[in-house]
Design a protein around this motif. Structure first.
Motif, short mmCIF file in Angstrom:
data_model
loop_
_atom_site.label_atom_id
_atom_site.label_comp_id
_atom_site.label_asym_id
_atom_site.label_seq_id
_atom_site.Cartn_x
_atom_site.Cartn_y
_atom_site.Cartn_z
N THR A 1 47.47 -15.30 -12.83
CA THR A 1 47.48 -14.93 -11.41
C THR A 1 48.04 -16.08 -10.57
O THR A 1 47.89 -17.25 -10.92
N THR A 2 48.66 -15.72 -9.47
CA THR A 2 49.22 -16.73 -8.57
C THR A 2 48.08 -17.27 -7.71
O THR A 2 47.81 -16.80 -6.62
N GLY A 3 47.39 -18.25 -8.27
CA GLY A 3 46.18 -18.74 -7.63
C GLY A 3 44.98 -18.15 -8.35
O GLY A 3 44.92 -18.16 -9.57
N GLY A 4 44.04 -17.62 -7.60
CA GLY A 4 42.85 -17.05 -8.21
C GLY A 4 41.78 -16.86 -7.16
O GLY A 4 42.07 -16.81 -5.96
N LEU A 5 40.54 -16.76 -7.64
CA LEU A 5 39.40 -16.59 -6.74
C LEU A 5 38.83 -17.95 -6.40
O LEU A 5 38.27 -18.63 -7.27
N SER B 1 51.95 -28.65 2.23
CA SER B 1 51.82 -27.21 1.99
C SER B 1 50.92 -26.53 3.00
O SER B 1 50.97 -25.31 3.16
N ALA B 2 50.08 -27.31 3.71
CA ALA B 2 49.12 -26.73 4.66
C ALA B 2 49.50 -26.99 6.10
O ALA B 2 48.75 -26.63 7.02
N ASP B 3 50.65 -27.59 6.32
CA ASP B 3 51.02 -28.01 7.67
C ASP B 3 51.08 -26.83 8.65
O ASP B 3 50.54 -26.88 9.75
N GLU B 4 51.73 -25.75 8.22
CA GLU B 4 51.89 -24.59 9.11
C GLU B 4 50.54 -23.97 9.45
O GLU B 4 50.26 -23.64 10.61
N LEU B 5 49.66 -23.82 8.44
CA LEU B 5 48.33 -23.25 8.68
C LEU B 5 47.53 -24.14 9.62
O LEU B 5 46.94 -23.65 10.60
N CYS B 6 47.50 -25.43 9.35
CA CYS B 6 46.69 -26.33 10.18
C CYS B 6 47.18 -26.36 11.63
O CYS B 6 46.38 -26.41 12.57
N ILE C 1 44.77 -23.80 -0.03
CA ILE C 1 46.21 -23.86 -0.31
C ILE C 1 46.49 -24.82 -1.46
O ILE C 1 45.93 -25.92 -1.53
N ILE C 2 47.35 -24.37 -2.39
CA ILE C 2 47.82 -25.19 -3.51
C ILE C 2 49.34 -25.13 -3.51
O ILE C 2 49.92 -24.04 -3.46
N PRO C 3 50.03 -26.26 -3.57
CA PRO C 3 51.49 -26.22 -3.60
C PRO C 3 52.00 -25.59 -4.90
O PRO C 3 51.44 -25.80 -5.97
N ALA C 4 53.09 -24.84 -4.80
CA ALA C 4 53.62 -24.12 -5.95
C ALA C 4 54.05 -25.07 -7.07
O ALA C 4 53.95 -24.73 -8.26
N SER C 5 54.53 -26.25 -6.72
CA SER C 5 54.96 -27.21 -7.74
C SER C 5 53.80 -27.60 -8.64
O SER C 5 53.94 -27.71 -9.86
N GLU C 6 52.62 -27.79 -8.05
CA GLU C 6 51.43 -28.11 -8.85
C GLU C 6 50.98 -26.89 -9.65
O GLU C 6 50.57 -27.01 -10.80
N ILE D 1 49.18 -19.92 -2.95
CA ILE D 1 50.14 -20.79 -3.62
C ILE D 1 51.37 -20.79 -2.72
O ILE D 1 52.01 -19.75 -2.52
N VAL D 2 51.68 -21.94 -2.18
CA VAL D 2 52.69 -22.03 -1.11
C VAL D 2 53.92 -22.77 -1.62
O VAL D 2 53.83 -23.87 -2.19
#
Length: 494
Positions: free
Chosen positions: A449-453, A28-33, A83-88, A478-479
């Motif tokens: 919320t889709t994610g959070g603080l 889920s973080a590959d593109e950002l990294c 980043i947190i994967p959407a499936s989780e 959430i990716v």
């Protein structure tokens, strides 16, 4: 010109949110990294400066209290998102909805039949010594049976990657405005990454909040008058009060702007005369909310407000008395509360806890103060805690005295190996510990919320993430990865 080299990123000792191992980003973080790896230290510094300028321009501040003074500071923000994967996240969202549903049933029971006490699921002494149980609320039936309309549950990830609920904030949870503004700043600083559409949006929160508040109106056929009640400009969360009122297009009021007339209706003073108020999103603590019912010296609340609420002439969010479940001792019983009210197994685990009110637990805590995190039942903001491994003998001795004097008021938990995520320090990403506060809206429908603080400890090795004590924050993404999308489609039968 140095660049980000993920092979040198030291994430070996903790679960890292972005990297599975040095040099190996999670899917889920590959593109950002990969994008960050192309940046030089100078380019990262430019993006960081752009974020700081945006925060100042947008006026995003928070207030800290220091040596008797109140200081407005620019919001501390790190540009590398968590980043947190959407499936989780789908599983986490279901667990949060389950938890808040059970807590609302629990609160309603405590102010009515108290079956949970009679059936010995919650010890009677826990309620008897609760500082947040409000006798003034007994017998009241709030709209939809909901007491905690806005909840902020704090989540932490342990060393094995499991997300735990650390605590529930059901009184006046704050921070959602910073979640929304973090996203706005990140879009300015890293716009390239939003083009793919894989980052799920968070900007529907304000509309959901307004709809939830409007649904509580005692005059459902009319256009409801919703207001945000603030203690005033000197409150540490005033930025959020003003922000949410402005975003919802409703009035921001103080206690002196409102009155309760002989008809038990709440009115707002305006230049055009009195205007009826239907729903109050209150950001004033219970004890200051109504000098008739609570603290008679309060200048922050509205005399007669509890009368109006009891009469069903106004709706209050969160309901007074909801804080009875916002207690770190009650927290330890939430898994049993879920089983009792919903006949379900908890989807999200608690952090293992020791309650000092029980002799065996108390003896264990006193013997292991140097290993545990000890918390008072009703403090917030990270205050009043003992972090055993980083404490002095004098501090531990003082906590031992406090625990023995008032065991009901203390609980303890093991010191978790909180997950880390890359955070800019000295120009390059370094691991820093994080937690997460998602927000749950409860009304006719429940929204998470889709994610959070995401709050981050900016000091190396520190576990203290609270902004009031030197922490910062990050945008939370959430990716939706290709694997996530396929799994979601299969789950939905597509």
């Amino acid at each position: 010109m140095s660049q980000v080299n993920w092979n040198n990123y030291a994430c070996r000792d903790y679960y890292d949110e972005l990297l599975a191992a040095p040099g190996k980003p999670r899917a889920s973080a590959d593109e950002l990294c990969n994008m960050l790896a192309r940046f030089s230290a100078e380019e990262l510094a430019e993006r960081k400066t752009a974020a700081e300028i945006a925060i100042r321009t947008m006026g995003i501040t928070f207030t800290v209290y220091s040596e008797g003074a109140m200081i407005d500071r620019a919001w501390p923000f790190d540009i590398v998102p968590r980043i947190i994967p959407a499936s989780e996240w789908r599983k986490t969202e279901a667990g949060l909805k389950q938890r808040v549903q059970a807590l609302n049933l629990f609160i309603d029971d405590l102010y009515h039949d108290q079956k949970v006490i009679k059936d010995k699921v919650l010890p009677a002494e826990v309620l008897a010594q609760s500082v947040n149980f409000r006798p003034q609320c007994v017998g009241i039936n709030p709209p939809h049976g909901i007491w905690a309309h806005i909840c902020g549950s704090d989540l932490v990830r342990g060393g094995d990657g499991t997300l735990y609920v650390l605590e529930d904030n059901l009184r006046i949870p704050s921070g959602v405005s910073y979640m929304l503004e973090n996203r706005n700043v990140t879009k300015r600083v890293l716009p390239e990454l939003f083009a793919s559409g894989k980052i799920l949006p968070v900007d529907d929160y304000v509309a959901q909040l307004y709809d939830m508040l409007a649904s509580m109106s005692p005059r459902p056929g009319d256009d409801p008058q919703v207001v945000v009640l603030t203690p005033g400009i000197y409150n540490s969360a005033y930025f959020e009060h003003a922000y949410l009122a402005q975003q919802m297009g409703v009035e921001l009021v103080q206690g002196s702007d409102l009155l309760v007339d002989d008809d038990d209706v709440v009115y707002m003073r305006t230049v055009e005369g009195l205007r009826r108020v239907d729903v109050i999103y209150r950001r004033v603590d219970d004890e200051f909310l109504d000098p008739e019912a609570f603290n008679p010296d309060s200048m922050l609340g509205v005399a007669g407000l509890m009368r109006a609420w009891r009469a069903g002439k106004v709706a209050l969010a969160n309901a007074p008395g909801a804080g009875v479940a916002d207690d770190k001792v009650v927290y330890a019983f939430v898994p049993e509360i879920i089983r009792y009210y919903l006949d379900q197994e908890p989807l999200l685990p608690n952090v293992p806890s020791y309650l000092c009110m029980f002799e065996d637990d108390r003896n264990y805590v006193l013997e292991h103060l140097d290993e545990l995190v000890v918390k008072p039942a009703n403090e917030s903001g990270g205050y009043g805690m003992l972090i055993g491994p980083r404490s002095t003998k004098e501090t531990r001795d003082e906590f031992a005295r406090l625990i023995k004097a008032n065991p009901r008021n203390y609980m303890a938990q093991p010191t978790l190996a909180l997950s880390t995520t890359p955070t800019l320090a000295n120009g390059l990403p370094q691991p820093r510990h994080v937690d997460l506060r998602p927000f749950i809206l409860s009304g006719p429908e429940t929204h998470v919320t889709t994610g959070g603080l995401t709050r981050v400890a900016l000091v190396e090795g520190s576990l203290v993430v609270n902004s009031s004590q030197g922490g910062g924050s990050k945008d939370t993404w959430i990716v939706e990865t290709d694997e996530n999308a396929a799994a979601a489609a299969e789950q939905e039968g597509v």
